[in-house]
Design a protein around this motif. Structure first.
Motif, short mmCIF file in Angstrom:
data_model
loop_
_atom_site.label_atom_id
_atom_site.label_comp_id
_atom_site.label_asym_id
_atom_site.label_seq_id
_atom_site.Cartn_x
_atom_site.Cartn_y
_atom_site.Cartn_z
N ILE A 1 -4.38 8.92 -47.71
CA ILE A 1 -2.93 8.82 -47.48
C ILE A 1 -2.29 10.16 -47.81
N SER A 2 -1.44 10.65 -46.92
CA SER A 2 -0.67 11.87 -47.20
C SER A 2 0.72 11.48 -47.70
N LEU A 3 1.17 12.15 -48.75
CA LEU A 3 2.53 11.88 -49.25
C LEU A 3 3.59 12.75 -48.58
N SER A 4 3.20 13.57 -47.61
CA SER A 4 4.20 14.41 -46.94
C SER A 4 5.07 13.57 -46.01
N ASP A 5 6.37 13.63 -46.23
CA ASP A 5 7.28 12.90 -45.34
C ASP A 5 7.96 13.82 -44.32
N LEU A 6 7.31 14.94 -44.06
CA LEU A 6 7.83 15.86 -43.05
C LEU A 6 7.78 15.22 -41.66
N LEU A 7 6.67 14.54 -41.37
CA LEU A 7 6.49 13.93 -40.05
C LEU A 7 6.39 12.42 -40.12
N THR A 8 6.43 11.84 -41.30
CA THR A 8 6.23 10.40 -41.49
C THR A 8 7.35 9.87 -42.38
N PRO A 9 8.05 8.81 -41.97
CA PRO A 9 9.10 8.28 -42.83
C PRO A 9 8.52 7.78 -44.16
N TRP A 10 9.24 8.01 -45.25
CA TRP A 10 8.75 7.59 -46.57
C TRP A 10 8.45 6.09 -46.62
N GLU A 11 9.23 5.30 -45.90
CA GLU A 11 9.00 3.85 -45.92
C GLU A 11 7.60 3.49 -45.42
N ARG A 12 7.11 4.27 -44.44
CA ARG A 12 5.77 4.00 -43.92
C ARG A 12 4.70 4.39 -44.95
N ILE A 13 4.96 5.51 -45.63
CA ILE A 13 4.03 5.95 -46.69
C ILE A 13 3.97 4.89 -47.79
N LYS A 14 5.14 4.41 -48.17
CA LYS A 14 5.24 3.40 -49.23
C LYS A 14 4.47 2.12 -48.83
N LYS A 15 4.65 1.71 -47.58
CA LYS A 15 3.96 0.52 -47.09
C LYS A 15 2.45 0.69 -47.19
N ILE B 1 -5.42 11.09 -52.06
CA ILE B 1 -4.02 11.36 -51.75
C ILE B 1 -3.88 12.85 -51.39
N TYR B 2 -3.47 13.11 -50.13
CA TYR B 2 -3.27 14.49 -49.67
C TYR B 2 -1.79 14.86 -49.83
N ASN B 3 -1.51 16.13 -49.91
CA ASN B 3 -0.14 16.63 -50.01
C ASN B 3 0.66 15.89 -51.08
N PRO B 4 0.15 15.84 -52.31
CA PRO B 4 0.82 15.04 -53.34
C PRO B 4 2.11 15.67 -53.84
N SER B 5 2.34 16.92 -53.48
CA SER B 5 3.50 17.61 -54.06
C SER B 5 3.88 18.81 -53.20
N SER B 6 5.11 19.24 -53.33
CA SER B 6 5.56 20.52 -52.77
C SER B 6 6.84 20.87 -53.52
#
Lengths: 244, 244
Positions: A132-146, A160-165
């Motif tokens: 799972i990537s935590l980047s919400d650049l291209l993905t809505p946070w709601e989808r990541i959360k789901k 977990i990819y892209n855990p921070s920036s």
């Protein structure tokens, strides 16, 4: 005859963690296109070739450059860190490729951070797992959360990819809290690896209750164990299920 | 000084899909231990080394053999297909390693079938994904079922390992029906790859409603798209989310 363009996964960075196939493709190419940082990693060995880049976030332009160069008759390789088909450029190339029916795209796999980071930590992904990537650049946070909730409910091990920036300094904490609200215990065995495949690789194992308060940088891959995962002599180990 | 044992991922089979690191480790070892089929793949190049195996299902004995050989002062490599830490022997070695505190285990990652199979099909795992094995040899079916449901509910792309065997001929069909009962539409873009990394590789894209009725063999990796996955010119493509 169609122009063949290679999308090449370079693995974590060290040259000896590339496959021989990937190296052969780069050696046979006239033009190597990629994000500047990855081109620099190749640097000396491929200095004789045409090396091209576009700034970050200009991924579409980078893909178009591949097709234009191929139409000039050049042998083109587009490089990605890790695996070209895991958060890499393979899918965008195949989508844009619809507009260039005189070109064929071939994907050359590489070692993704889930594999290379897991090897450094021990064997955290040795049973069913999610990436799972935590980047919400291209993905809505709601989808990541789901997906985090589903991963916790399914008792998957996770990478977990892209855990921070810079802009998302608290995203790993947010993700950990979601996991804990959905069944991941504070004692759950976790770990993270910074700078995989480089000289200053750093690997840490720790329980979820510490991970949630741990700041990590953008060059980090985080691993969450499943309910069976143990820390053995500092290594993060998800058993396959054998009776020892 | 401790004895160092390497657990090496060989990738899908072709020698040029191994990393150079994996090849270097095998070249430097005195003894290579593994399942007979993988030893045969290495065959000629490493004929001068001690090649040892145990029958299938004697994985514990194979691990113990590694530690015993290392204690004789031999440089030992244990080989696994794909990635050593993804349904490979890394975790069992680390668990048994508790009993051998004069030995250190180092995991050398390899290209797993999720990566190599995805590359053949296009880019089906180019967003968040799960890897799930349908083998219930070491995992209760109820746990596999729970993970399939979670993967469907989280709208993950999926790579399905061990989709079939002689005794489990209908497991892929059972898995597909579970996925369809939990939100995966009949039209969902899917695919499978047989014999990855060999001369007779076969890749097929098809919708879920056909996959459910398709017999596959035990040398097959199956890919289920997420709700965004498309088939483009015969390739299975899960978009990253760029606007084309």
């Amino acid at each position: 005859m169609k122009h063949r363009i290679y999308v090449v996964g370079m693995g974590p960075g060290q040259e000896n963690m590339m496959t021989q196939e990937a190296m052969q493709v780069l050696e046979a190419s006239d033009v190597i296109i990629g994000y500047t940082v990855y081109l620099k990693l190749l640097g000396e060995r491929f200095g004789c070739k045409e090396l091209l880049s576009t700034p970050m976030r200009q991924e579409r332009e980078r893909c178009q450059m591949c097709f234009e160069k191929a139409r000039e008759g050049k042998k083109v390789a587009l490089i990605c860190s890790g695996d070209a088909g895991i958060y890499g450029m393979a899918s965008l190339m195949l989508e844009i490729g619809k507009l260039y029916d005189d070109c064929i795209i071939e994907v050359i796999p590489g070692i993704t951070a889930a594999s290379s980071g897991a090897a450094v930590l021990g064997a955290p992904l040795n049973h069913d797992f999610c990436v799972i990537s935590l980047s919400d650049l291209l993905t809505p946070w709601e989808r990541i959360k789901k997906r985090l909730i589903a991963a916790a409910e399914g008792d998957f091990a996770m990478a977990i990819y892209n855990p921070s920036s810079h802009k998302r300094a608290d995203y790993l904490e947010r993700a950990c809290r979601i996991l804990m609200e959905h069944g991941v215990e504070p004692e759950r065995a976790c770990g993270y690896v910074e700078n995989i495949g480089r000289d200053d690789t750093k690997a840490v194992t720790l329980p979820m209750e510490e991970l949630v308060h741990t700041p990590v940088n953008m060059f980090t891959t985080v691993f969450i164990g499943n309910s069976q995962t143990k820390i053995i002599d500092g290594k993060l180990v998800t058993p396959r299920g054998y009776h020892i």
